[in-house]
Motif scaffolding. Structure first.
Motif, PDB file in Angstrom:
ATOM      1  N   GLU A 163       0.827  -1.195   0.000  1.00 59.37           N
ATOM      2  CA  GLU A 163       0.000   0.000   0.000  1.00 59.37           C
ATOM      3  C   GLU A 163       0.872   1.260   0.000  1.00 59.37           C
ATOM      4  OE1 GLU A 163      -1.979  -3.432   2.071  1.00 59.37           O
ATOM      5  OE2 GLU A 163      -0.119  -2.331   2.426  1.00 59.37           O
ATOM      6  N   GLY A 164       0.244   2.410  -0.121  1.00 59.34           N
ATOM      7  CA  GLY A 164       0.968   3.679  -0.140  1.00 59.34           C
ATOM      8  C   GLY A 164       1.445   4.103   1.228  1.00 59.34           C
ATOM      9  N   ALA A 165       0.684   4.969   1.877  1.00 60.87           N
ATOM     10  CA  ALA A 165       1.086   5.463   3.193  1.00 60.87           C
ATOM     11  C   ALA A 165      -0.149   5.728   4.042  1.00 60.87           C
ATOM     12  CB  ALA A 165       1.908   6.743   3.054  1.00 60.87           C
ATOM     13  N   HIS A 166       0.061   5.777   5.340  1.00 62.29           N
ATOM     14  CA  HIS A 166      -1.026   6.082   6.270  1.00 62.29           C
ATOM     15  C   HIS A 166      -1.660   7.427   5.905  1.00 62.29           C
ATOM     16  CE1 HIS A 166      -3.095   6.975  10.055  1.00 62.29           C
ATOM     17  NE2 HIS A 166      -3.031   5.662  10.304  1.00 62.29           N
ATOM     18  N   SER A 167      -2.951   7.527   6.086  1.00 63.62           N
ATOM     19  CA  SER A 167      -3.675   8.748   5.686  1.00 63.62           C
ATOM     20  C   SER A 167      -3.145   9.998   6.384  1.00 63.62           C
ATOM     21  CB  SER A 167      -5.168   8.581   5.970  1.00 63.62           C
ATOM     22  OG  SER A 167      -5.394   8.300   7.347  1.00 63.62           O
TER      23      SER A 167
ATOM     24  N   GLU B  22      17.496  19.765   6.166  1.00 64.68           N
ATOM     25  CA  GLU B  22      17.690  20.937   7.019  1.00 64.68           C
ATOM     26  C   GLU B  22      16.379  21.674   7.273  1.00 64.68           C
ATOM     27  OE1 GLU B  22      20.532  21.519   8.478  1.00 64.68           O
ATOM     28  OE2 GLU B  22      21.490  19.846   7.417  1.00 64.68           O
ATOM     29  N   ASP B  23      15.267  21.087   6.908  1.00 67.38           N
ATOM     30  CA  ASP B  23      13.955  21.724   7.034  1.00 67.38           C
ATOM     31  C   ASP B  23      13.392  21.564   8.433  1.00 67.38           C
ATOM     32  OD1 ASP B  23      11.827  19.212   6.918  1.00 67.38           O
ATOM     33  OD2 ASP B  23      13.706  18.819   5.861  1.00 67.38           O
ATOM     34  N   ILE B  24      12.386  22.346   8.744  1.00 68.18           N
ATOM     35  CA  ILE B  24      11.796  22.375  10.078  1.00 68.18           C
ATOM     36  C   ILE B  24      11.114  21.053  10.426  1.00 68.18           C
ATOM     37  CG2 ILE B  24       9.648  23.425   9.235  1.00 68.18           C
ATOM     38  CD1 ILE B  24      11.373  23.962  12.674  1.00 68.18           C
ATOM     39  N   TYR B  25      10.528  20.369   9.431  1.00 66.68           N
ATOM     40  CA  TYR B  25       9.817  19.117   9.716  1.00 66.68           C
ATOM     41  C   TYR B  25      10.792  18.000  10.089  1.00 66.68           C
ATOM     42  CZ  TYR B  25       5.930  21.639   7.687  1.00 66.68           C
ATOM     43  OH  TYR B  25       4.978  22.589   7.437  1.00 66.68           O
ATOM     44  N   THR B  26      11.919  17.966   9.411  1.00 67.68           N
ATOM     45  CA  THR B  26      12.943  16.971   9.753  1.00 67.68           C
ATOM     46  C   THR B  26      13.488  17.220  11.153  1.00 67.68           C
ATOM     47  OG1 THR B  26      13.563  16.611   7.443  1.00 67.68           O
ATOM     48  CG2 THR B  26      15.207  16.061   9.109  1.00 67.68           C
ATOM     49  N   LEU B  27      13.752  18.479  11.463  1.00 70.77           N
ATOM     50  CA  LEU B  27      14.277  18.800  12.790  1.00 70.77           C
ATOM     51  C   LEU B  27      13.262  18.464  13.879  1.00 70.77           C
ATOM     52  CD1 LEU B  27      16.060  22.186  11.984  1.00 70.77           C
ATOM     53  CD2 LEU B  27      17.032  19.874  12.032  1.00 70.77           C
TER      54      LEU B  27
ATOM     55  N   PHE C 237       8.175  11.004   9.187  1.00 68.74           N
ATOM     56  CA  PHE C 237       8.534  10.564  10.535  1.00 68.74           C
ATOM     57  C   PHE C 237       7.950  11.483  11.599  1.00 68.74           C
ATOM     58  CE2 PHE C 237      11.433   7.704   8.428  1.00 68.74           C
ATOM     59  CZ  PHE C 237      11.437   6.615   9.282  1.00 68.74           C
ATOM     60  N   ASN C 238       7.729  12.734  11.256  1.00 65.75           N
ATOM     61  CA  ASN C 238       7.038  13.639  12.179  1.00 65.75           C
ATOM     62  C   ASN C 238       5.642  13.115  12.480  1.00 65.75           C
ATOM     63  OD1 ASN C 238       7.057  16.175  13.678  1.00 65.75           O
ATOM     64  ND2 ASN C 238       5.555  16.886  12.197  1.00 65.75           N
ATOM     65  N   GLU C 239       4.978  12.572  11.469  1.00 68.65           N
ATOM     66  CA  GLU C 239       3.644  12.001  11.666  1.00 68.65           C
ATOM     67  C   GLU C 239       3.700  10.653  12.371  1.00 68.65           C
ATOM     68  OE1 GLU C 239       0.660  13.409  11.120  1.00 68.65           O
ATOM     69  OE2 GLU C 239       1.825  15.202  10.619  1.00 68.65           O
ATOM     70  N   LEU C 240       4.649   9.809  11.983  1.00 67.49           N
ATOM     71  CA  LEU C 240       4.749   8.482  12.600  1.00 67.49           C
ATOM     72  C   LEU C 240       5.008   8.577  14.101  1.00 67.49           C
ATOM     73  CD1 LEU C 240       6.812   6.450   9.963  1.00 67.49           C
ATOM     74  CD2 LEU C 240       4.399   6.133  10.560  1.00 67.49           C
ATOM     75  N   PHE C 241       5.687   9.644  14.524  1.00 73.30           N
ATOM     76  CA  PHE C 241       5.982   9.802  15.946  1.00 73.30           C
ATOM     77  C   PHE C 241       5.098  10.852  16.611  1.00 73.30           C
ATOM     78  CE2 PHE C 241       9.361   7.092  14.771  1.00 73.30           C
ATOM     79  CZ  PHE C 241       9.723   6.429  15.937  1.00 73.30           C
ATOM     80  N   THR C 242       3.894  11.000  16.066  1.00 79.83           N
ATOM     81  CA  THR C 242       2.859  11.815  16.672  1.00 79.83           C
ATOM     82  C   THR C 242       1.722  10.902  17.133  1.00 79.83           C
ATOM     83  OG1 THR C 242       3.361  13.759  15.301  1.00 79.83           O
ATOM     84  CG2 THR C 242       1.170  13.661  16.287  1.00 79.83           C
ATOM     85  N   ASP C 243       1.291  11.054  18.368  1.00 76.97           N
ATOM     86  CA  ASP C 243       0.171  10.277  18.925  1.00 76.97           C
ATOM     87  C   ASP C 243       0.375   8.766  18.783  1.00 76.97           C
ATOM     88  OD1 ASP C 243      -1.125  12.637  19.620  1.00 76.97           O
ATOM     89  OD2 ASP C 243      -2.184  12.756  17.694  1.00 76.97           O
TER      90      ASP C 243
END
Length: 345
Positions: free
Chosen positions: A10-14, A33-38, A243-249
């Motif tokens: 499958e693709g990715a989690h919604s 170097e972006d804010i989401y990666t940091l 990864f910001n989403e995967l490690f949220t909630d």
């Protein structure tokens, strides 16, 4: 056709798709170097309970193993693996292609032990042979078996005593962490290995793995090694956002929980009908012995993996579930198995 062939069909989690869509037209710095990666780095560090660990994102598992192992080892050094280890069997000689030999031992349920590692050290004693310098394992391993905390403690203690690095492939780490038989928290890993990668590709991401160095002596020059191997993604924010989403909630663990739950439903019907399992897996991979006649019938409607011939009339197959496996598809397979397939021997 319903597939139980792998955990990346499958693709990715919604949540990830939504985050990628929402941020699509934002302008960010490149190469991680972006804010989401940091932000993702900080969330992972918090989950690891390790503020001073070093994290970098890469695209896929083979790429990650190649970059990490070739970065750590000197040209004359080798890595020790189980004979079924991913780097030995399913990475097309990527490690050897980088100039490092993979030394193997036949594991117990595919798992290494200090004794098995010592056996390899005993036969590599001088400069006429490669020097074993790293131990590689996967958790869960390639046939779905879990390492216990005690087992990893024993291996890491042995590695430190023998001056070896210990690296853990966590391609399916979400499944390990979520397993009902698991006794290791993510925060424990900082005391169990020198380096770890947290798999995203098989755990709800479109692609991506998070390399974590706990041993800070290994960090120097890693960014150069990433670029050297063609692994430095210009649009690095695509990894950071995921990864910001995967490690949220607790999403990362939830993805593993669902995959395991679906696999255990399948396992229950197989065990009930005396189908032999290669290992008693409590993760999202099931390795089974089917008659060749049963395989012919089931594969008309369902997709799964042929692994190897078992004997003249039987073969080993693999069923894999994922974060996206639909429970109604599992229930449909169970119904078909009970009504049609279990009688085929």
């Amino acid at each position: 056709m319903i597939s139980f062939n792998n955990d990346y069909s499958e693709g990715a989690h919604s949540n990830i798709i939504q985050a990628l869509t929402t941020t699509n037209l934002e302008q960010t710095d490149g190469y991680g170097e972006d804010i989401y990666t940091l932000k993702a780095y900080e969330k992972i560090k918090k989950s690891l309970d390790c503020e001073d660990c070093h994290i970098r994102f890469l695209v896929g598992g083979t790429q990650t193993n190649l970059v990490v192992i070739s970065h750590i080892l000197k040209p004359y050094q080798a890595v020790i693996s189980s004979d079924i280890g991913h780097i030995n069997v399913h990475e097309t000689g990527a490690i050897e292609g980088s100039g490092h030999k993979v030394l193997t031992a036949k594991g117990i349920d595919g798992k290494l032990t200090p004794e098995l590692i010592q056996n390899i050290l005993d036969i590599h004693t001088d400069a006429h042979m490669v020097q074993p310098k790293m131990v590689y394992i996967s958790n869960p391993n390639e046939i779905g078996a879990l390492y216990t905390k005690k087992e990893l403690e024993e291996i890491y203690s042995f590695c430190k005593k023998k001056n070896l690095y210990f690296y853990i492939d966590g391609a399916r780490l979400s499944s390990a962490l979520a397993s009902i038989k698991n006794d290791i928290n993510l925060s424990d890993y900082k005391n169990l290995c020198d380096a770890l990668y947290i798999g995203g590709t098989k755990s709800g991401a479109l692609f991506g793995e998070a390399v974590v160095f706990f041993n800070k002596t290994l960090i120097d020059g890693f960014q150069f090694s990433i670029k050297l191997r063609g692994a430095l993604l210009a649009k690095g924010r695509l990894l950071g956002i995921q990864f910001n989403e995967l490690f949220t909630d607790n999403l990362y663990i939830k993805c593993g929980e669902h995959a395991n739950k679906m696999a255990l439903k399948l396992k229950e019907v197989f065990v009930k009908n005396n189908i032999k399992l290669i290992t008693d897996s409590y993760t999202n991979q099931l390795f089974l012995i089917f008659s060749n006649k049963m395989i012919e019938e089931i594969e008309k409607k369902y997709k799964f993996s042929f692994i190897e011939k078992y004997d003249d009339k039987h073969s080993v197959v693999r069923f894999v579930t994922s974060w996206a496996t639909k429970e109604e598809n599992v229930d449909l397979f169970i119904k078909d198995f009970e009504e049609n397939y279990k009688f085929i021997r």
